[in-house]
Design a protein around this motif. Structure first.
Motif, short mmCIF file in Angstrom:
data_model
loop_
_atom_site.label_atom_id
_atom_site.label_comp_id
_atom_site.label_asym_id
_atom_site.label_seq_id
_atom_site.Cartn_x
_atom_site.Cartn_y
_atom_site.Cartn_z
N ASN A 68 0.78 -1.42 -0.22
CA ASN A 68 0.06 0.07 0.30
C ASN A 68 0.61 0.96 -0.14
N GLU A 69 1.73 1.13 0.61
CA GLU A 69 2.84 2.41 1.27
C GLU A 69 3.42 2.89 -0.04
N LEU A 70 4.06 1.27 -1.16
CA LEU A 70 4.30 1.29 -2.09
C LEU A 70 3.30 1.85 -3.61
N ALA A 71 2.25 2.17 -3.68
CA ALA A 71 1.62 2.52 -4.46
C ALA A 71 1.28 3.76 -4.26
N ARG A 72 1.26 4.51 -2.63
CA ARG A 72 0.53 5.57 -2.31
C ARG A 72 1.87 6.27 -3.23
N THR A 73 3.14 6.05 -2.58
CA THR A 73 4.55 6.32 -2.76
C THR A 73 4.14 7.00 -4.70
N ALA A 74 3.71 5.57 -5.23
CA ALA A 74 4.07 5.58 -7.11
C ALA A 74 3.10 7.16 -7.41
N ASP A 75 1.84 6.63 -6.56
CA ASP A 75 1.20 8.16 -6.74
C ASP A 75 1.61 9.33 -6.66
N ASN A 76 2.03 9.90 -5.77
CA ASN A 76 2.95 10.34 -5.71
C ASN A 76 3.89 11.56 -6.53
N LEU A 77 4.39 10.21 -7.62
CA LEU A 77 5.98 10.48 -8.12
C LEU A 77 4.92 10.61 -9.56
N VAL A 78 4.46 11.82 -9.57
CA VAL A 78 4.10 12.94 -10.69
C VAL A 78 5.57 13.79 -11.90
N HIS A 79 6.36 13.75 -10.72
CA HIS A 79 7.82 14.08 -11.48
C HIS A 79 8.53 13.55 -11.73
N HIS A 80 8.08 11.85 -12.10
CA HIS A 80 9.07 10.78 -12.29
C HIS A 80 8.42 9.88 -12.70
N PRO A 81 8.11 9.72 -13.71
CA PRO A 81 6.58 8.98 -14.49
C PRO A 81 6.93 7.29 -14.71
N GLU A 82 8.55 7.74 -14.61
CA GLU A 82 9.39 6.02 -14.92
C GLU A 82 9.71 4.79 -13.80
N LEU A 83 9.55 6.11 -12.56
CA LEU A 83 9.70 4.76 -11.31
C LEU A 83 8.79 5.36 -10.84
N ALA A 84 7.81 5.81 -11.36
CA ALA A 84 5.79 5.58 -10.66
C ALA A 84 5.70 3.78 -10.85
N ALA A 85 5.83 4.17 -12.24
CA ALA A 85 5.25 3.01 -13.18
C ALA A 85 6.50 1.79 -12.76
N ALA A 86 7.31 2.02 -12.65
CA ALA A 86 8.47 0.92 -11.93
C ALA A 86 7.60 0.06 -10.19
N LEU A 87 7.64 1.25 -9.81
CA LEU A 87 6.38 0.94 -8.70
C LEU A 87 5.18 -0.20 -9.01
N ARG A 88 4.64 0.61 -9.68
CA ARG A 88 2.91 0.19 -9.21
C ARG A 88 3.71 -1.22 -10.81
N ASP A 89 4.22 -1.46 -11.12
CA ASP A 89 3.94 -2.91 -11.43
C ASP A 89 4.90 -3.80 -10.82
N LEU A 90 6.06 -3.50 -9.22
CA LEU A 90 6.04 -4.21 -8.21
C LEU A 90 4.88 -4.32 -7.52
N VAL A 91 4.12 -3.61 -7.30
CA VAL A 91 3.03 -4.11 -6.82
C VAL A 91 2.21 -5.15 -6.59
N GLU A 92 1.89 -4.50 -8.06
CA GLU A 92 0.90 -5.55 -9.50
C GLU A 92 1.35 -6.66 -9.14
N LYS A 93 3.20 -7.07 -9.28
CA LYS A 93 3.18 -8.18 -9.66
C LYS A 93 3.35 -8.89 -7.52
N HIS A 94 3.60 -8.32 -6.64
CA HIS A 94 4.14 -8.81 -5.38
C HIS A 94 1.97 -9.37 -5.28
N ARG A 95 1.34 -8.85 -5.51
CA ARG A 95 -0.14 -9.24 -5.02
C ARG A 95 -0.92 -9.83 -5.76
N LYS A 96 -0.43 -10.41 -6.56
CA LYS A 96 -0.65 -11.37 -7.60
C LYS A 96 -0.89 -12.57 -6.72
#
Length: 139
Positions: free
Chosen positions: A111-139
């Motif tokens: 949840n914290e990683l997802a929240r951090t990804a949402d706050n990283l509007v100035h680093h879209p690549e890092l935000a996308a990587a964090l979202r991928d990580l969250v999605e991968k681990h929630r499966k």
């Protein structure tokens, strides 16, 4: 790393490098003669008393090589005149083990990683990587 330059600095390494290059050339020449569908399944092992020893990765490749070897021998002899016979050895390759990641992340961490990804509007690549990580681990 430049292996040619390293090999020049050490006599034993130079000899080993030369042997490696020789066997790479022998295998390349042999594979030019083989049918293309056998290339990934056949490797050159060595030459022993005029006998070229080939390693087959599976029964199909070994059987096919045994059928073709007598017809291929004259063509191989034009490249390597010292070859008088061909022997095929079956050396099955084991299946690669399935990757298993024993590490898990807690729901709180995800949840914290997802929240951090949402706050990283100035680093879209890092935000996308964090979202991928969250999605991968929630499966």
């Amino acid at each position: 790393m430049n292996l040619d330059r390293l090999a020049k600095q050490d006599r034993l390494l130079a000899k080993l490098w030369a042997q490696s290059q020789h066997w790479r050339q022998v295998e390349s020449k042999i594979k030019q003669i083989l049918p293309a569908n056998l290339h990934p399944h056949i490797r050159v092992a060595h030459i022993e008393e005029g006998c070229l020893v080939l390693l087959a990765a599976n029964n199909m490749a070994a059987s096919r090589m045994r059928m073709l070897s007598s017809g291929l021998l004259p063509r191989i002899q034009t490249l390597l005149p010292e070859i008088q016979d061909i022997r095929i050895k079956l050396v099955p390759q084991s299946e690669p083990k399935a990757k298993h990641n024993p590490h898990t992340l807690s729901d709180t961490a995800l949840n914290e990683l997802a929240r951090t990804a949402d706050n990283l509007v100035h680093h879209p690549e890092l935000a996308a990587a964090l979202r991928d990580l969250v999605e991968k681990h929630r499966k």
